[in-house]
Design an enzyme around this catalytic site. Structure first.
Site, PDB file in Angstrom:
ATOM      1  N   CYS A   2     -31.140  31.978  11.532  1.00 46.59           N
ATOM      2  CA  CYS A   2     -30.295  31.098  12.329  1.00 46.59           C
ATOM      3  C   CYS A   2     -30.246  29.718  11.665  1.00 46.59           C
ATOM      4  O   CYS A   2     -31.253  29.212  11.176  1.00 46.59           O
ATOM      5  CB  CYS A   2     -30.767  30.912  13.759  1.00 46.59           C
ATOM      6  SG  CYS A   2     -30.868  32.443  14.688  1.00 46.59           S
ATOM      7  N   ARG A  27     -28.336  31.629   6.485  1.00 43.86           N
ATOM      8  CA  ARG A  27     -29.498  31.826   7.348  1.00 43.86           C
ATOM      9  C   ARG A  27     -29.231  32.846   8.448  1.00 43.86           C
ATOM     10  O   ARG A  27     -30.147  33.242   9.170  1.00 43.86           O
ATOM     11  CB  ARG A  27     -29.897  30.499   7.988  1.00 43.86           C
ATOM     12  CG  ARG A  27     -30.212  29.423   6.991  1.00 43.86           C
ATOM     13  CD  ARG A  27     -30.584  28.150   7.691  1.00 43.86           C
ATOM     14  NE  ARG A  27     -31.892  28.272   8.290  1.00 43.86           N
ATOM     15  CZ  ARG A  27     -33.021  27.910   7.706  1.00 43.86           C
ATOM     16  NH1 ARG A  27     -32.985  27.385   6.505  1.00 43.86           N
ATOM     17  NH2 ARG A  27     -34.173  28.051   8.300  1.00 43.86           N
ATOM     18  N   TRP A  75     -28.692  34.801  13.543  1.00 44.07           N
ATOM     19  CA  TRP A  75     -29.250  36.093  13.104  1.00 44.07           C
ATOM     20  C   TRP A  75     -29.870  36.683  14.372  1.00 44.07           C
ATOM     21  O   TRP A  75     -30.852  36.157  14.904  1.00 44.07           O
ATOM     22  CB  TRP A  75     -30.294  35.894  12.014  1.00 44.07           C
ATOM     23  CG  TRP A  75     -30.762  37.184  11.415  1.00 44.07           C
ATOM     24  CD1 TRP A  75     -30.168  37.882  10.405  1.00 44.07           C
ATOM     25  CD2 TRP A  75     -31.931  37.934  11.778  1.00 44.07           C
ATOM     26  NE1 TRP A  75     -30.889  39.019  10.124  1.00 44.07           N
ATOM     27  CE2 TRP A  75     -31.985  39.080  10.951  1.00 44.07           C
ATOM     28  CE3 TRP A  75     -32.937  37.765  12.724  1.00 44.07           C
ATOM     29  CZ2 TRP A  75     -32.994  40.033  11.033  1.00 44.07           C
ATOM     30  CZ3 TRP A  75     -33.943  38.717  12.815  1.00 44.07           C
ATOM     31  CH2 TRP A  75     -33.959  39.837  11.962  1.00 44.07           C
ATOM     32  N   ASN A 101     -33.279  28.486  17.398  1.00 42.85           N
ATOM     33  CA  ASN A 101     -33.714  29.361  16.313  1.00 42.85           C
ATOM     34  C   ASN A 101     -35.149  29.763  16.620  1.00 42.85           C
ATOM     35  O   ASN A 101     -35.984  28.889  16.865  1.00 42.85           O
ATOM     36  CB  ASN A 101     -33.642  28.600  14.993  1.00 42.85           C
ATOM     37  CG  ASN A 101     -34.241  29.378  13.835  1.00 42.85           C
ATOM     38  OD1 ASN A 101     -34.427  30.589  13.925  1.00 42.85           O
ATOM     39  ND2 ASN A 101     -34.539  28.684  12.758  1.00 42.85           N
ATOM     40  N   GLY A 102     -35.443  31.059  16.625  1.00 41.61           N
ATOM     41  CA  GLY A 102     -36.804  31.515  16.912  1.00 41.61           C
ATOM     42  C   GLY A 102     -36.795  32.538  18.039  1.00 41.61           C
ATOM     43  O   GLY A 102     -35.753  33.140  18.337  1.00 41.61           O
ATOM     44  N   GLU A 484     -39.100  44.642  -7.878  1.00 44.26           N
ATOM     45  CA  GLU A 484     -38.116  43.598  -7.579  1.00 44.26           C
ATOM     46  C   GLU A 484     -36.696  44.078  -7.924  1.00 44.26           C
ATOM     47  O   GLU A 484     -35.748  43.797  -7.183  1.00 44.26           O
ATOM     48  CB  GLU A 484     -38.482  42.309  -8.345  1.00 44.26           C
ATOM     49  CG  GLU A 484     -37.449  41.198  -8.361  1.00 44.26           C
ATOM     50  CD  GLU A 484     -37.129  40.603  -7.000  1.00 44.26           C
ATOM     51  OE1 GLU A 484     -37.705  41.023  -5.991  1.00 44.26           O
ATOM     52  OE2 GLU A 484     -36.238  39.731  -6.954  1.00 44.26           O
ATOM     53  N   LYS A 488     -33.616  44.330  -5.192  1.00 44.70           N
ATOM     54  CA  LYS A 488     -32.300  43.710  -5.387  1.00 44.70           C
ATOM     55  C   LYS A 488     -31.192  44.733  -5.109  1.00 44.70           C
ATOM     56  O   LYS A 488     -30.209  44.432  -4.450  1.00 44.70           O
ATOM     57  CB  LYS A 488     -32.131  43.155  -6.810  1.00 44.70           C
ATOM     58  CG  LYS A 488     -32.976  41.964  -7.180  1.00 44.70           C
ATOM     59  CD  LYS A 488     -32.489  40.637  -6.623  1.00 44.70           C
ATOM     60  CE  LYS A 488     -33.068  40.273  -5.302  1.00 44.70           C
ATOM     61  NZ  LYS A 488     -34.342  39.615  -5.230  1.00 44.70           N
ATOM     62  N   GLU A 491     -31.028  45.631  -1.279  1.00 43.95           N
ATOM     63  CA  GLU A 491     -30.500  44.632  -0.352  1.00 43.95           C
ATOM     64  C   GLU A 491     -29.048  44.270  -0.631  1.00 43.95           C
ATOM     65  O   GLU A 491     -28.337  43.862   0.281  1.00 43.95           O
ATOM     66  CB  GLU A 491     -31.394  43.385  -0.274  1.00 43.95           C
ATOM     67  CG  GLU A 491     -31.466  42.527  -1.494  1.00 43.95           C
ATOM     68  CD  GLU A 491     -32.420  41.330  -1.323  1.00 43.95           C
ATOM     69  OE1 GLU A 491     -32.645  40.868  -0.203  1.00 43.95           O
ATOM     70  OE2 GLU A 491     -32.926  40.850  -2.349  1.00 43.95           O
ATOM     71  N   HIS A 507     -47.876  61.808  -9.871  1.00 42.55           N
ATOM     72  CA  HIS A 507     -48.663  62.081  -8.666  1.00 42.55           C
ATOM     73  C   HIS A 507     -47.765  62.359  -7.464  1.00 42.55           C
ATOM     74  O   HIS A 507     -48.228  62.329  -6.330  1.00 42.55           O
ATOM     75  CB  HIS A 507     -49.607  60.908  -8.379  1.00 42.55           C
ATOM     76  CG  HIS A 507     -50.595  60.687  -9.486  1.00 42.55           C
ATOM     77  ND1 HIS A 507     -51.635  61.553  -9.749  1.00 42.55           N
ATOM     78  CD2 HIS A 507     -50.658  59.733 -10.451  1.00 42.55           C
ATOM     79  CE1 HIS A 507     -52.328  61.124 -10.800  1.00 42.55           C
ATOM     80  NE2 HIS A 507     -51.738  60.029 -11.253  1.00 42.55           N
ATOM     81  N   LYS A 609     -31.527  34.579   5.006  1.00 42.37           N
ATOM     82  CA  LYS A 609     -32.255  33.990   3.890  1.00 42.37           C
ATOM     83  C   LYS A 609     -33.682  33.626   4.259  1.00 42.37           C
ATOM     84  O   LYS A 609     -34.609  33.836   3.500  1.00 42.37           O
ATOM     85  CB  LYS A 609     -31.502  32.731   3.434  1.00 42.37           C
ATOM     86  CG  LYS A 609     -32.129  32.032   2.253  1.00 42.37           C
ATOM     87  CD  LYS A 609     -31.918  32.814   0.996  1.00 42.37           C
ATOM     88  CE  LYS A 609     -32.546  32.173  -0.206  1.00 42.37           C
ATOM     89  NZ  LYS A 609     -32.738  33.151  -1.284  1.00 42.37           N
TER      90      LYS A 609
HETATM   91  O1  M6R Z   1     -38.636  32.342   1.543  1.00 39.64           O
HETATM   92  P1  M6R Z   1     -39.625  33.384   1.134  1.00 39.64           P
HETATM   93  O2  M6R Z   1     -39.897  33.403  -0.314  1.00 39.64           O
HETATM   94  O3  M6R Z   1     -40.908  33.290   1.928  1.00 39.64           O
HETATM   95  O4  M6R Z   1     -38.950  34.751   1.523  1.00 39.64           O
HETATM   96  C1  M6R Z   1     -39.613  35.976   1.373  1.00 39.64           C
HETATM   97  C2  M6R Z   1     -38.647  37.125   1.486  1.00 39.64           C
HETATM   98  O5  M6R Z   1     -38.049  37.140   2.740  1.00 39.64           O
HETATM   99  C3  M6R Z   1     -37.564  37.063   0.413  1.00 39.64           C
HETATM  100  O6  M6R Z   1     -38.100  37.020  -0.869  1.00 39.64           O
HETATM  101  C4  M6R Z   1     -36.637  38.294   0.526  1.00 39.64           C
HETATM  102  O7  M6R Z   1     -37.331  39.446   0.193  1.00 39.64           O
HETATM  103  C5  M6R Z   1     -35.399  38.121  -0.350  1.00 39.64           C
HETATM  104  N1  M6R Z   1     -34.223  38.494   0.385  1.00 39.64           N
HETATM  105  C6  M6R Z   1     -35.411  38.968  -1.562  1.00 39.64           C
HETATM  106  O8  M6R Z   1     -34.267  38.827  -2.324  1.00 39.64           O
END
Ligand code: M6R
Length: 614
Positions: A2, A27, A75, A101-102, A484, A488, A491, A507, A609
């Site tokens: 949010c 956000r 969000w 927000n929260g 990672e 990517k 997501e 395994h 984000k």
């Molecule tokens: O702001 P942060 O680094 O704490 O966020 C952690 C994760 O939420 C963040 O890295 C998330 O996995 C990203 N969307 C990855 O691209």
């Protein structure tokens, strides 16, 4: 999660608030809304879906020309993303409008209490109760600031609340507990935002707010108190980037722009790290050498991409300092009763500095006596503020939901931390540290070299639009890169993607291999023990079972050629630093494939984000 904006000043509030929301939309993008106060009356507009939907409504029917307003981009947590659940919410008399927000954890109990007094609720959110409660307070005769204090004292959970009162124009009051909020200081105008991007085009002077604080802004004044009304002196800071950093600069996506900013971001994160005496310096770190010497153990806590940076940190710190390192998902940390004491350094990695899981894990670690060092990209955010020490990364604002330059600069900070601990503990000679620093300083050029190959990677990505599953393999520091790379792709492209340690394949996961399955393989540099040979073995095993291999291997490594259906060349760098170059093709691949599939790369579905709820 949010985005929140507040404004008081001479400008048209609707425009300032909507511009701010546009910069905060990363956000959350389930709905958006604005409320302004004009001639003693509230005017509210809100719509489900992206901000563009609200903008269409406002283009047809603008709000009155008020100069006090609040806004929200959502969000969803409580209640689906429809118009009714969009913020702002109002009290029953439509005197108070409020955004949140929260999560207000005791909202149901509070709602039951006042529903008995004929209060009617129009949404399924946990937020609406706060609008009703604040309104009840101002109706009882107290001002908005006192009303907010009294309500916050009753709430459990995490919240940033921002409210306006139709009968008190020219004032916005906000409260903050466990969710982000910063104040932008203008000339004859003031701003509130979930982060500084909300007001960066108006001012780069800002105040950070602490836990359980309330701020009142008017055009000329900002006052901060705690939840009980005692005055608080907030910390002022200057934002070291400007509006251009928050623009796409000709790119189709923020993500693509941020990928191409990585050589600069890595270089910036290295600036000023060598002292005049030739020693490595981490000035802002605020940990005494004795504290570092006394360390028995380091625990890295983080989420998502930051967690993968933490995995690389483990390899580097253990190798260079011989200090044991554990890496733990922040969301799991405090629930397993971790063994932590005052000889433990907890390193919390977070781009946003607001991730609720990481913040709660920090609090737990501190309660057990551990020192906490934050690695963070966001000035004024909660995680560095609540940590004992901090290393700031210098990525500039990261707006694409998928982390890219955030990851690379976290890696740099982890390497610097590892080298610094090695220097203090004396586990590496000065000339070794110097040599590694030189290798790090060469990285921006190496990253640039990989970026010049973007077109061939894009072509490869577009050839995979029909693919429904991709595996990623790596070993050693290449394993977190594989994880990672898979994240990517998941997501952004919504494709099933999994990263594996190459040695683990046999395994179980090797059963997934079938004819034509793409497998992206991060090949370690040659010449390090058995690592390269073992990786080659793993690649041959999947290929023998029909997989199509896309190999990332260093220049000059001809041994890989017979086993690679596609080959992406990486510069020759040491194995521990290879993640800095190996992740680049995987970022480009995911960005381009998602684009080819027609997805919104900057705002992937269901994500936000900054994840400020646990
Ligand atoms: O702001 P942060 O680094 O704490 O966020 C952690 C994760 O939420 C963040 O890295 C998330 O996995 C990203 N969307 C990855 O691209």
């Amino acid at each position: 999660m949010c985005g929140i904006v507040g404004y008081v000043g001479p400008q048209r509030a609707q425009d300032v608030v909507v511009d701010g929301l546009r910069r905060l939309e990363y956000r959350g993008y389930d709905s958006a809304g604005v409320a302004v106060v004009h001639d003693g009356v509230l005017a509210v507009a809100k719509r489900s879906g992206k901000l563009a939907n609200l903008e269409k409504v406002l283009a047809d029917k603008p709000l009155p020309p008020a100069t006090t307003g609040i806004g929200h981009t959502r969000w969803a947590t409580h209640g689906p993303p429809n118009d009714a659940n969009a913020h702002p919410h109002t009290g029953g008399a439509r005197r108070v409008a409020l955004v949140h927000n929260g999560i207000i954890e005791n909202y149901a109990e509070l709602r039951d209490r006042i529903e008995a007094d004929d209060h009617v609720f129009l949404s399924e959110t946990d937020t609406e109760i706060a609008a009703h409660l604040v309104e009840l307070q101002v109706q009882s005769g107290v001002d908005l600031q006192v009303a907010m204090q009294r309500v916050c004292q009753q709430l459990d959970g995490a919240f940033t609340l921002v409210a306006v009162d139709a009968e008190d124009p020219g004032r916005v009051v906000a409260a903050r507990r466990n969710s982000p909020l910063v104040v932008g200081l203008g000339e004859g105008e003031n701003f509130l935002g979930s982060d500084v991007a909300a007001f960066i085009e108006h001012t780069r002077e800002a105040l950070e707010l602490g836990q359980d604080q309330i701020v009142t802004i008017t055009a000329d004044e900002v006052t901060v108190t705690d939840f009980w009304g005692s005055p608080v002196e907030p910390t002022r800071f200057h934002v070291d980037w400007d509006l251009s950093a928050a623009e796409k600069d000709g790119h189709d996506w923020f993500m693509r722009k941020e990928i191409f900013e990585q050589p600069r971001a890595v270089a910036d994160s290295l600036i000023g790290r060598r002292g005049v005496n030739g020693l490595l310096q981490l000035d802002e770190m605020r940990l005494a050498d004795e504290e570092i010497r006394d360390l028995d153990k380091i625990i890295v806590i983080a989420c998502g991409t930051s967690f993968y940076a933490g995995m690389v940190a483990k390899y580097a710190i253990e190798h260079w300092t011989r200090t044991p390192v554990e890496v733990e998902l922040a969301s799991e940390f405090r629930y397993r009763d971790p063994i932590v004491d005052n000889t433990t350094l907890v390193v919390a990695i977070s781009q946003s500095g607001e991730t609720a899981d990481t913040l709660q894990a920090i609090r737990h670690a501190k309660s057990q006596g551990a020192k906490v060092l934050a690695i963070c990209n966001t000035n004024g955010s909660s995680i560095p503020r609540e940590s004992d020490a901090v290393i700031y990364t210098h990525a500039g604002p990261e707006i694409g939901v998928a982390s890219t330059k955030g990851f690379l600069t976290q890696l740099v900070a982890c390497y610097l931390l590892a080298l610094y601990v090695a220097q203090v503990k004396g586990t590496r000679y000065g000339d070794e540290i110097d040599e590694i620093m030189g290798q790090l300083e060469a990285m921006p050029d190496h990253i640039d070299t990989v970026l010049t190959r973007a077109d061939s990677i894009y072509e490869l990505a577009r050839a995979h639009v029909a693919t429904r599953s991709v595996l990623f393999l790596g070993r050693h520091a290449g394993y977190p890169v594989a994880l990672e790379g898979a994240l990517k792709l998941k997501e952004l492209a919504y494709i099933h993607a999994e990263g594996f340690a190459a040695g683990e394949l046999k395994h179980g996961p090797i059963a997934l291999i079938e004819e034509g399955l793409p497998v992206l393989c991060v090949v370690p540099p040659r010449g390090r023990d058995q690592l390269h040979a073992k990786m080659l073995g793993g690649i041959q095993e999947v290929r023998a079972r029909g997989a199509r291999t896309i190999c990332l291997a260093e220049e000059g490594d001809h041994t890989i050629e017979p086993y690679a259906d596609d080959l992406i060349r990486l510069p020759q760098v040491p194995v521990l630093l290879q993640p800095l170059v190996a992740i680049i093709p995987l970022q480009l691949f995911a960005c381009e494939l998602a684009t080819a599939l027609g997805h919104d790369v900057d705002q992937p579905r269901n994500l936000a984000k900054s994840v400020t709820v646990e």
